[in-house]
Design a protein around this motif. Sequence first.
Motif, short mmCIF file in Angstrom:
data_model
loop_
_atom_site.label_atom_id
_atom_site.label_comp_id
_atom_site.label_asym_id
_atom_site.label_seq_id
_atom_site.Cartn_x
_atom_site.Cartn_y
_atom_site.Cartn_z
N ILE B 6 0.86 -1.20 0.00
CA ILE B 6 0.00 0.00 0.00
C ILE B 6 0.89 1.25 0.00
CG2 ILE B 6 -1.66 1.32 1.38
CD1 ILE B 6 -2.80 -1.45 2.27
N ILE B 7 1.98 1.20 0.80
CA ILE B 7 2.93 2.33 0.84
C ILE B 7 3.56 2.50 -0.54
CG2 ILE B 7 5.20 3.02 1.72
CD1 ILE B 7 4.28 1.96 4.46
N GLY B 8 3.88 1.39 -1.20
CA GLY B 8 4.45 1.45 -2.54
C GLY B 8 3.50 2.10 -3.52
N LEU B 9 2.23 1.75 -3.43
CA LEU B 9 1.23 2.33 -4.34
C LEU B 9 1.05 3.83 -4.08
CD1 LEU B 9 -1.49 -0.49 -4.52
CD2 LEU B 9 0.03 0.28 -6.35
N ILE B 10 1.04 4.21 -2.79
CA ILE B 10 0.91 5.65 -2.45
C ILE B 10 2.14 6.40 -2.97
CG2 ILE B 10 0.79 7.33 -0.56
CD1 ILE B 10 -0.66 5.11 1.08
N ALA B 11 3.33 5.81 -2.77
CA ALA B 11 4.57 6.43 -3.25
C ALA B 11 4.51 6.61 -4.77
CB ALA B 11 5.77 5.56 -2.87
N ALA B 12 4.05 5.57 -5.46
CA ALA B 12 3.96 5.63 -6.93
C ALA B 12 2.96 6.71 -7.35
CB ALA B 12 3.52 4.27 -7.48
N ALA B 13 1.83 6.78 -6.65
CA ALA B 13 0.82 7.79 -6.98
C ALA B 13 1.37 9.20 -6.77
CB ALA B 13 -0.43 7.57 -6.13
N LEU B 14 2.13 9.39 -5.69
CA LEU B 14 2.68 10.72 -5.39
C LEU B 14 3.77 11.11 -6.40
CD1 LEU B 14 2.93 10.52 -1.49
CD2 LEU B 14 1.42 12.01 -2.81
N THR B 15 4.72 10.21 -6.66
CA THR B 15 5.84 10.57 -7.54
C THR B 15 5.37 10.67 -9.00
OG1 THR B 15 6.44 8.22 -7.55
CG2 THR B 15 7.73 9.68 -6.13
N THR B 16 4.18 10.15 -9.29
CA THR B 16 3.61 10.28 -10.63
C THR B 16 2.79 11.56 -10.73
OG1 THR B 16 3.53 7.88 -10.89
CG2 THR B 16 2.07 9.18 -12.30
N SER B 17 1.87 11.74 -9.80
CA SER B 17 0.96 12.91 -9.87
C SER B 17 1.71 14.21 -9.58
CB SER B 17 -0.17 12.74 -8.86
OG SER B 17 0.39 12.60 -7.55
N ALA B 18 2.90 14.10 -8.99
CA ALA B 18 3.68 15.30 -8.66
C ALA B 18 3.91 16.16 -9.90
CB ALA B 18 5.03 14.91 -8.05
N PHE B 19 3.98 15.54 -11.07
CA PHE B 19 4.31 16.29 -12.29
C PHE B 19 3.13 17.11 -12.81
CE2 PHE B 19 8.61 15.03 -12.95
CZ PHE B 19 8.71 13.83 -12.27
N VAL B 20 1.92 16.80 -12.35
CA VAL B 20 0.73 17.51 -12.85
C VAL B 20 0.82 19.02 -12.52
CG1 VAL B 20 -1.77 17.73 -12.62
CG2 VAL B 20 -0.72 15.45 -12.80
N PRO B 21 1.14 19.42 -11.28
CA PRO B 21 1.25 20.86 -11.01
C PRO B 21 2.31 21.56 -11.85
CG PRO B 21 1.68 19.57 -9.00
CD PRO B 21 1.30 18.62 -10.05
N GLN B 22 3.39 20.84 -12.22
CA GLN B 22 4.42 21.46 -13.07
C GLN B 22 3.90 21.64 -14.50
OE1 GLN B 22 8.10 22.54 -12.33
NE2 GLN B 22 6.97 23.66 -13.88
N VAL B 23 3.16 20.66 -15.00
CA VAL B 23 2.56 20.77 -16.33
C VAL B 23 1.59 21.96 -16.33
CG1 VAL B 23 0.94 19.70 -17.96
CG2 VAL B 23 2.78 18.32 -16.95
N TYR B 24 0.75 22.03 -15.27
CA TYR B 24 -0.26 23.10 -15.19
C TYR B 24 0.41 24.48 -15.14
CZ TYR B 24 -3.99 26.07 -13.39
OH TYR B 24 -4.90 27.10 -13.24
N LYS B 25 1.46 24.59 -14.31
CA LYS B 25 2.14 25.90 -14.14
C LYS B 25 2.78 26.33 -15.46
CE LYS B 25 5.55 28.23 -11.20
NZ LYS B 25 5.08 28.76 -9.89
N ALA B 26 3.45 25.40 -16.14
CA ALA B 26 4.13 25.73 -17.41
C ALA B 26 3.10 26.12 -18.46
CB ALA B 26 4.95 24.53 -17.88
N TRP B 27 1.98 25.41 -18.47
CA TRP B 27 0.93 25.67 -19.47
C TRP B 27 0.25 27.01 -19.17
CZ3 TRP B 27 -4.51 25.82 -18.65
CH2 TRP B 27 -5.26 25.94 -19.83
N LYS B 28 -0.01 27.27 -17.87
CA LYS B 28 -0.75 28.51 -17.50
C LYS B 28 0.14 29.74 -17.70
CE LYS B 28 -1.62 29.87 -13.31
NZ LYS B 28 -1.97 29.96 -11.88
N LEU B 29 1.40 29.65 -17.23
CA LEU B 29 2.30 30.82 -17.29
C LEU B 29 2.92 31.00 -18.68
CD1 LEU B 29 4.35 30.61 -13.93
CD2 LEU B 29 2.31 31.97 -14.44
#
Lengths: 84, 84
Positions: B6-29
């Motif tokens: 379960i910890i592995g899945l949470i870690a995978a979800a975090l290190t994957t979804s982490a890039f979404v805010p960077q995509v959004y920021k680059a696209w918005k700005l």
Amino acid sequence: MDNLEIIGLIAAALTTSAFVPQVYKAWKLRSTKDISLTMYLVFLTGIILWLFYGIQIGSLSMTIANSVTAVLSLIIIMLKIKYK
Amino acid sequence: MDNLEIIGLIAAALTTSAFVPQVYKAWKLRSTKDISLTMYLVFLTGIILWLFYGIQIGSLSMTIANSVTAVLSLIIIMLKIKYK
């Protein structure tokens, strides 16, 4: 060590060392406006969990790779806060 | 599924979804000057190797996580090239 483990080690080396050019660029330019703080905070949380996971399963490569990535991510977070 | 997975899945979800805010920021700005292209090219190469590794060992979570991370990294690279 079979070929697949070698691929795993190369993948770990690449996804870990990848952060070095970002640390260098942020440090050299003293500019981090475009870098998402949210990304690195979420990413660091995930990396810390991967580090815990790696220690628990006794994987030296995961432990080393995620320790280095955690340090590099922390440096980027500090540079981001310092140079907003 | 034990706690560690379960910890592995949470870690995978975090290190994957982490890039979404960077995509959004680059696209918005529409600004990616501070983002290191070298980082994302090296990182994407490593992620593709992790994806191959995950497929070979039959790990669904690694396959999904690294596919999503590869797509997000690719988008950041395209935004970086577009908005230099």
